[in-house]
Structure formats: structure tokens, C-alpha cells
Design an enzyme around this catalytic site. Structure first.
Site, PDB file in Angstrom:
ATOM      1  N   ILE A 150       0.840  -1.205   0.000  1.00 42.93           N
ATOM      2  CA  ILE A 150       0.000   0.000   0.000  1.00 42.93           C
ATOM      3  C   ILE A 150       0.869   1.246   0.000  1.00 42.93           C
ATOM      4  O   ILE A 150       0.660   2.172  -0.802  1.00 42.93           O
ATOM      5  CB  ILE A 150      -0.951   0.004   1.213  1.00 42.93           C
ATOM      6  CG1 ILE A 150      -1.924  -1.161   1.130  1.00 42.93           C
ATOM      7  CG2 ILE A 150      -1.715   1.325   1.274  1.00 42.93           C
ATOM      8  CD1 ILE A 150      -2.821  -1.298   2.354  1.00 42.93           C
ATOM      9  N   TYR A 151       1.833   1.288   0.890  1.00 42.70           N
ATOM     10  CA  TYR A 151       2.729   2.450   0.960  1.00 42.70           C
ATOM     11  C   TYR A 151       3.443   2.672  -0.366  1.00 42.70           C
ATOM     12  O   TYR A 151       3.466   3.801  -0.900  1.00 42.70           O
ATOM     13  CB  TYR A 151       3.749   2.253   2.076  1.00 42.70           C
ATOM     14  CG  TYR A 151       4.811   3.325   2.123  1.00 42.70           C
ATOM     15  CD1 TYR A 151       4.519   4.598   2.608  1.00 42.70           C
ATOM     16  CD2 TYR A 151       6.103   3.062   1.677  1.00 42.70           C
ATOM     17  CE1 TYR A 151       5.500   5.584   2.644  1.00 42.70           C
ATOM     18  CE2 TYR A 151       7.091   4.042   1.715  1.00 42.70           C
ATOM     19  CZ  TYR A 151       6.778   5.295   2.197  1.00 42.70           C
ATOM     20  OH  TYR A 151       7.749   6.280   2.221  1.00 42.70           O
ATOM     21  N   SER A 152       4.019   1.605  -0.921  1.00 42.25           N
ATOM     22  CA  SER A 152       4.762   1.727  -2.180  1.00 42.25           C
ATOM     23  C   SER A 152       3.857   2.175  -3.318  1.00 42.25           C
ATOM     24  O   SER A 152       4.252   3.002  -4.147  1.00 42.25           O
ATOM     25  CB  SER A 152       5.415   0.382  -2.527  1.00 42.25           C
ATOM     26  OG  SER A 152       6.298  -0.025  -1.508  1.00 42.25           O
ATOM     27  N   SER A 154       1.162   3.993  -3.064  1.00 42.86           N
ATOM     28  CA  SER A 154       0.807   5.407  -2.885  1.00 42.86           C
ATOM     29  C   SER A 154       1.923   6.318  -3.373  1.00 42.86           C
ATOM     30  O   SER A 154       1.668   7.369  -3.973  1.00 42.86           O
ATOM     31  CB  SER A 154       0.475   5.701  -1.416  1.00 42.86           C
ATOM     32  OG  SER A 154       1.623   5.639  -0.587  1.00 42.86           O
TER      33      SER A 154
END
Length: 210
Positions: A150-152, A154
Site C-alpha cells: 500500500i505504501y509503495s 501510494s
């Protein structure tokens, strides 16, 4: 020797700690006046007290439209316009793909992508000629790491946004619009261009070229 950002006004979100605070410190060192934005008012006030007359603290949350509007209003009221916008506010959560629900996606995208995009969008009319927007991304857009899908994603979306806006907001409206990978190292950074597979080892920080 003339300082690189003498007479410039910068806005930095996520400014109360970490990379954001280090960017504020470096910008002030280079002569800029900085509007520092974050949720932690006490930390912002301490930062403001450390640089009297050079840092203006504005507390708020990048996911709240009314807070971003107030940030823009206060920055413009204080300085008339801005030269540099750094939508740095971000969060990273380790979440397995099994647990990557829509809510989990929204938690990180609301800050890392939508918060950064809206910060930039609201400031564009107030960026002086020759100004810049500096998005902060991560080397994880180039590689895979378990639990950080998810972080990557975004940050990859943010990188793509910056490339598109670089064409849409081309000079003379905004002279520089770029995505930079910064690896915190105290008050210094390793700087990598978004199309680089790894850091070059050069020490730097997101300061627009003269």
C-alpha cells in the site's frame, strides 16, 4: 557567499519531525522563510521559536480540506505568495496483502497521495513565477518489499502524478516540478532521481536549482 534560497518562501508539510523538519532546517540555513505545517502544534511552535522571523507554524491535517485551505490562506496572508511547495507529509504502515482492505488503502493514500496532490493543487495559483513543487517519494517504487504494497503504491502514484504535472504545469507557470527520493540521514539526505534504480551517493536536499 549568497545563500541559495535567500528571499524565497517555502511551504513544507509534515514539518514537525523527521525528513520534514530536516528540510525546514536546511531551507532556513539557505535563507528561506518557511511555513511549517503538521499536526503536532507543540513541535511546530518549538521549531518556530528556534528560527524567529523565519518559520511560521500552522497546525493541521493534510487529509482535512479546511486545514489545507487555512494553510494556503495563512501562507499567502503572511508572504503574498510562495516559491517552493514541499508536500512532504506521509505515513508508512506495514500491512500484509491479506489485510489490505479498502480502509487500509485509504489510510495511507489519503495522506501520501491525496493529501500531497491537494496541497500542490491549492498552492499552484499562488506559486510565483519560476517556483517549484517538490514531491517526496521512495526507492520502494522501484523494488518490492513484503508488507509495504500500500505504501509503495501510494508513492508510485505520487511519482506518476509529478511526471504528468511536470508537463501540464510546464514553464513559465511552474519552473520545476519533480519527484525526489530522499533517505534521511540526520540533517542531510541522499538524493536520487525518480528514474534511478538506486541512490547515487550524492548528499543533497530538495532545493530548486538557481
Amino acid at each position: 557567499m549568497a545563500r541559495k534560497l535567500e528571499g524565497k518562501v517555502a511551504v513544507v508539510t509534515g514539518a514537525s519531525r523527521g525528513i520534514g523538519k530536516s528540510i525546514v532546517d536546511k531551507y532556513v540555513e539557505e535563507g528561506a522563510r518557511v511555513v511549517a505545517f503538521a499536526r503536532n502544534l507543540d513541535a511546530l511552535k518549538a521549531l518556530e521559536a528556534s528560527f524567529p522571523g523565519q518559520v511560521k507554524a500552522v497546525a493541521g491535517d493534510v487529509t482535512k480540506p479546511e486545514d489545507l485551505k487555512r494553510l494556503v490562506d495563512e501562507a499567502v496572508r503572511a508572504h503574498g505568495g510562495v516559491d517552493i511547495v514541499v508536500p512532504n507529509a506521509g505515513i508508512a504502515r506495514v500491512v500484509s496483502f491479506e489485510d489490505s482492505t479498502a480502509e487500509a488503502f485509504n489510510t495511507q493514500f489519503s495522506v501520501n497521495f491525496f493529501g500531497a496532490a491537494e496541497t500542490a493543487r491549492l498552492f499552484v495559483p499562488h506559486i510565483r513565477k519560476g517556483g517549484s513543487i517538490q514531491f517526496i517519494t521512495t526507492f520502494l517504487t522501484q523494488v518490492g518489499f513484503p508488507g509495504l504494497a500500500i505504501y509503495s503504491a501510494s508513492k508510485a502514484a505520487l511519482k506518476s502524478l509529478s511526471q504528468t504535472l511536470a508537463a501540464e504545469l510546464a514553464p513559465p507557470r511552474v519552473r520545476q516540478l519533480r519527484s525526489q527520493v530522499l533517505v534521511s540521514a540526520g540533517a542531510h539526505f541522499q538524493k536520487c532521481h525518480y528514474n534511478s534504480a538506486s541512490c547515487s551517493g550524492a548528499v543533497g536536499f530538495p532545493i530548486p536549482k538557481a
